[in-house]
Design an enzyme around this catalytic site. Structure first.
Site, PDB file in Angstrom:
ATOM      1  CB  ILE A 161       1.426   0.670   5.417  1.00 10.85           C
ATOM      2  CG1 ILE A 161       0.496   0.052   4.656  1.00 10.85           C
ATOM      3  CG2 ILE A 161       2.811  -0.139   4.960  1.00 10.85           C
ATOM      4  CD1 ILE A 161       0.318  -1.478   4.572  1.00 10.85           C
ATOM      5  CE  LYS A 162       5.557  -2.080  12.906  1.00 11.24           C
ATOM      6  NZ  LYS A 162       6.178  -3.226  13.886  1.00 11.24           N
ATOM      7  CB  VAL A 163       7.008   3.148   6.395  1.00 13.39           C
ATOM      8  CG1 VAL A 163       8.382   3.881   5.925  1.00 13.39           C
ATOM      9  CG2 VAL A 163       6.006   2.804   5.394  1.00 13.39           C
TER      10      VAL A 163
END
Length: 364
Positions: free
Chosen positions: A140-142
């Protein structure tokens, strides 16, 4: 031949010898991803709202809309399309994930950029996406905003693999590594396994040169520094990586199975035609790193790139460049703050466009 079979004569595969994984920055068909894995040794894929916006606007997912007839919420439609697309790509990369023992083979999917300054909202959506996609090899890109950093720590502690994106400064990068360490330590304190939770820190490269070079034009007589800031900044970040992940603190985590959080070089397409089109690929090859490469740059490196371990070279020169920039009044801290803000805004604009396109298709 299996997906990890090395061929001779392809510089993309040569990069693997130096400890770097090459990931693909974009979306192509499942068949094309299979070819990239087989022929080029590609180890993973990254997506972002801009990539999805181009794909959706270009009609790449028109067939998916037929199965979503009746869904009137644009964000729900987008998530359904994105989740399915990422699942398919993740399944193609699963053999790479298995053969590298969970080090590579990841596909990255970004939380809504509208949540870039909302810690709890980011954590909530990341959990939801991680669960919906349901693939071990999902990251997941944060974004590495002030509010994104504590979200990274929480997600790592919960066992969610995270690609921390939009990192421009060494100072912010230190905060990203600290969040990974703290999240891992929290997980360890609960007696939970560490080996399946992976993370990369996406350090953006070419945009730094674009911004710095613009400032240098305004400061006559300092053009010798043009095109040097981005690589110097990246090398400084890598030195911080080495300090952190060779420390006694991390060794305690490593003994329990923790992976290093690898630097991932992002924005590695050359934007200035004066510079070599594979500049930001060739200069940053080194151990325990990833380079996610956009399609045109990937093709260029395949055609005429040279693989060699250059990341640790010329460190004294890199430090000198950063000192000289400071000396001539180029404030890299200010520039990188502006780049982070612009990066969030650009992804938010792409997200808005996605929703507009989907609204148009729903209403047709």
């Amino acid at each position: 031949m299996g997906p990890m079979t090395l061929l001779t004569g392809n510089p993309l595969k040569e990069v693997l010898k130096y400890g770097q994984g090459v990931w693909y920055d974009g979306l192509v068909s499942v068949e094309e991803f299979r070819r990239l894995i087989e022929e080029d040794g590609i180890r993973g894929a990254t997506t972002n709202p801009t990539i999805f916006e181009k794909a959706i606007s270009g009609g790449q997912y028109d067939a998916e809309f037929q199965s979503l007839t009746g869904v009137q919420n644009e964000e729900l439609v987008y998530q359904a399309i994105a989740v399915k697309a990422v699942q398919e790509v993740a399944d193609v990369f699963r053999p790479v994930y298995e053969e590298t023992n969970g080090r590579d083979g990841f596909v990255s999917m970004e939380v809504s950029p509208f949540l870039a300054h909302d810690t709890e909202g980011t954590v909530r959506e990341a959990r939801e996406l991680f669960g919906r996609v349901g693939r071990k090899n999902l990251m997941i890109k944060v974004p590495a905003t002030k509010e994104g950093i504590p979200a990274v720590e929480t997600l790592i502690a919960e066992g969610v693999s995270v690609n921390v994106t939009l990192i421009f400064s060494v100072e912010r990068y230190r905060e990203v590594m600290e969040a990974y360490l703290k999240g891992s330590e929290r997980r360890l304190a609960k007696g939970l396994p560490l080996h399946l939770t992976a993370s990369v820190a996406s350090f953006f490269v070419s945009r730094v040169d674009t911004a710095v070079d613009k400032r240098l034009v305004e400061k006559a007589g300092h053009q010798r520094l043009a095109g040097k800031a981005a690589i110097a900044n990246s090398k400084a970040a890598y030195e911080e990586f080495e300090k952190t992940f060779f420390s006694a603190r991390f060794m305690k985590l490593k003994e329990k199975g923790a992976q290093v959080q690898r630097p991932l070089w992002a924005s590695t397409g050359t934007k200035d035609p004066r510079y070599r089109d594979v500049l930001y690929v060739e200069a940053l090859i080194g151990p325990d790193t990833v380079n996610t490469i956009p399609p045109a740059t990937l093709a260029a490196f395949r055609d005429h790139g040279t693989a060699a371990a250059r990341l640790k070279e010329n460190r004294v020169e890199a430090r000198r460049v950063l000192e000289e920039l400071k000396g001539v009044g180029v404030d890299l801290s200010e520039i990188t703050r502006d780049l982070e803000k612009a990066g969030v805004e650009a992804f938010s604009e792409s997200y808005r466009k996605i929703l507009q396109v989907i609204r148009g298709k729903i209403e047709d």
